[in-house]
Design an enzyme around this catalytic site. Structure first.
Site, PDB file in Angstrom:
ATOM      1  N   TYR A 156       0.817  -1.215   0.000  1.00 48.93           N
ATOM      2  CA  TYR A 156       0.000   0.000   0.000  1.00 48.93           C
ATOM      3  C   TYR A 156       0.850   1.265   0.000  1.00 48.93           C
ATOM      4  O   TYR A 156       0.682   2.143  -0.820  1.00 48.93           O
ATOM      5  CB  TYR A 156      -0.928   0.024   1.221  1.00 48.93           C
ATOM      6  CG  TYR A 156      -2.111  -0.906   1.130  1.00 48.93           C
ATOM      7  CD1 TYR A 156      -2.352  -1.671  -0.009  1.00 48.93           C
ATOM      8  CD2 TYR A 156      -2.984  -1.029   2.192  1.00 48.93           C
ATOM      9  CE1 TYR A 156      -3.431  -2.514  -0.083  1.00 48.93           C
ATOM     10  CE2 TYR A 156      -4.073  -1.876   2.130  1.00 48.93           C
ATOM     11  CZ  TYR A 156      -4.302  -2.615   0.998  1.00 48.93           C
ATOM     12  OH  TYR A 156      -5.380  -3.451   0.942  1.00 48.93           O
ATOM     13  N   ASP A 157       1.727   1.378   0.971  1.00 48.03           N
ATOM     14  CA  ASP A 157       2.539   2.589   1.088  1.00 48.03           C
ATOM     15  C   ASP A 157       3.694   2.306   2.028  1.00 48.03           C
ATOM     16  O   ASP A 157       3.506   2.037   3.207  1.00 48.03           O
ATOM     17  CB  ASP A 157       1.703   3.751   1.628  1.00 48.03           C
ATOM     18  CG  ASP A 157       2.372   5.100   1.429  1.00 48.03           C
ATOM     19  OD1 ASP A 157       3.602   5.178   1.642  1.00 48.03           O
ATOM     20  OD2 ASP A 157       1.690   6.065   1.062  1.00 48.03           O
TER      21      ASP A 157
END
Length: 485
Positions: free
Chosen positions: A285-286
């Protein structure tokens, strides 16, 4: 001289900053992390959960989005919903492609019945109202998609007061309360400007809970950082889950044309790793989010040290007699009246933190460095100790601030570590993980400056460095005299 030093959470994250491909929180006994560990949705409430997914899959097929030979399809997984590989999928292979007609974004809002009344709103607010309206409509064309969306997640914005009490003293608590206050203000504004004047456009009254639901959906599921798209929900693509073991977020998705003779624009999702048939297709995701950000946005955390972050906020006091000069120096070097520094567990202090601290503490006999003659070189001087008094002051103030922050928690690190090994419900697991991580970072900061304080007699300060540059001091620190002949 006193310096103003505050420890606080960073300002509430701008709504819909780059947040996807969506983040989530790690369960202690699995490598997979689900955006919504806790899902209370029409899907779960159904006596046959697979029915909603089948309806959704058929809807996608009717729209020409998926084929019988699609590499992956949605499925029920232990963490909620996910994308399951129908066959072996190679690294970087395209998993799905979704045409623009099925994107929910400001363009979709503009083309809808509420487009005219939403034109002046923030993009995320307009999309939120669109989601709420479609959810309230029984005959919405988006019904198959809306029926698989969760009613809430483990994001801290949905926690009860009792659950939030477990975050006592933490930066995440302050950020969460700030987010909820922000949402209340935004709702009151949109209620006054849109909802009350245009009741006829909405099937039933819209509540703050509805608004918070839509915000949570967008915060956790909307893609950003796409070419020409700052905010877009993409059905099916948003089911993909996060794996902490995937260490790259590049090239997992992109916007591209539909082909040489096609005007269609597609969202294309690739698998960053090879996947066996029957396994979940996962992405990162990040890489840069802290556990507090993961908890707020997606309702999960990870057990990696680098996810534990504490934000120190330093400030030049307006009452400082040298406020103007210090502010000018800070701005010249890319900082300002306040400066936030993210301290990561197990990592060194940010490079600009000590120079900024020394600048804030500068005064007394060291104030001559603020004169204009030093303006172009002062930052270089601040990167090294200025004087014992200056260095001692920042060590003392930082240690005091850390001790004060640590006293705000209702548990110790040792108590949290014992709990981390227990079988906790997902939200308590998040609370324990975040508060333990913050305290470990604070302890690390305190120890860094305690060690620095013990070495003050060994440091070389500005005056000694300057004398050495002028050839007036020897290698052993002795003063050199020249006698005239």
């Amino acid at each position: 001289m006193a310096i103003l030093f505050t420890l606080s959470s960073s300002a509430f994250l701008p709504p819909l900053k780059p947040i996807t491909p969506f983040s989530s929180l790690v369960k202690s006994r699995t490598l997979l992390v689900k955006r919504s560990i806790f899902i209370s949705s029409s899907l779960q409430q159904s006596t046959e959960p697979a029915v909603s997914l089948q309806t959704f899959w058929k809807w996608l097929g009717d729209q020409g989005v998926v084929l019988k030979k699609s590499p992956a399809r949605p499925g029920v997984v232990p963490e909620g919903l996910g994308l399951i590989a129908e066959r072996d999928i190679a690294k970087n292979e395209v998993v799905l492609e979704i045409p623009k007609k099925l994107w929910i974004n400001p363009d979709a809002v503009a083309a809808s019945d509420i487009g005219s009344v939403c034109s002046g709103l923030k993009p995320w607010v307009s999309v939120a109202l669109f989601l709420i309206r479609e959810k309230l409509k029984e005959d919405s064309t988006w019904r198959p998609y809306l029926d698989i969306l969760p009613e809430s997640t483990n994001s801290t914005i949905y926690w009860s007061e009792e659950e939030l009490a477990e975050l006592q003293g933490s930066q995440l608590l302050r950020t969460t309360l700030g987010a909820k206050e922000f949402l209340q203000r935004e709702f009151l504004k949109v209620e006054e400007e849109v909802l009350v004047p245009h009741k006829e456009l909405f099937p039933s009254p819209v509540t703050l809970d509805d608004f918070m639901w839509a915000f949570g959906i967008l915060r956790s599921r909307a893609f950003s950082r796409l070419r020409g798209q700052n905010l877009v929900l993409i059905p099916l693509a948003d089911l993909i889950n996060h794996s902490p073991d995937i260490t790259t977020e590049d090239y997992a998705y992109e916007i591209k044309g539909g082909g040489l003779f096609s005007r269609d624009i597609l969202f294309s999702l690739r698998s960053p790793i090879s996947v066996k048939a029957g396994e979940q297709v996962l992405i990162q995701y990040d890489l840069n989010k802290s556990n507090a950000e993961l908890a707020l946005d997606y309702g999960f955390i990870e057990r990696k040290s680098a996810r534990n972050v504490y934000t120190l906020t330093l400030q030049i006091s307006e009452s400082d007699p040298f406020f103007g000069d210090k502010l000018d120096i800070a701005e010249t070097n890319g900082l300002g009246e306040t400066a936030e520094f993210d301290i990561v567990l197990g990592s060194a202090l940010p490079p600009a933190m000590l120079p900024y601290l020394r600048l804030v503490a500068l005064g007394g006999a060291d104030a001559f460095l603020l004169e204009s003659i030093f303006r172009n070189t002062i930052w270089g001087h601040l990167e090294m100790p200025i004087s014992r008094a200056n260095e001692e002051l920042i060590c003392r103030v930082v240690q005091d601030a850390c001790k004060s922050a640590l006293s705000g928690y209702h548990t110790t690190i040792e108590e949290d570590e014992k709990l981390e090994g227990a079988d906790l419900n997902p939200r308590l697991e998040i609370a324990v993980g975040v508060r333990a991580g913050e305290k470990k970072v604070l302890k690390q900061i305190d120890e860094i400056f305690k060690q620095r304080e013990s070495e003050l007699d060994e440091l070389e300060y500005y005056q000694e460095r300057r004398l050495r540059e002028l050839g007036l001091i020897g290698e052993q620190g002795e003063i050199i005299f020249w006698e005239s002949k």
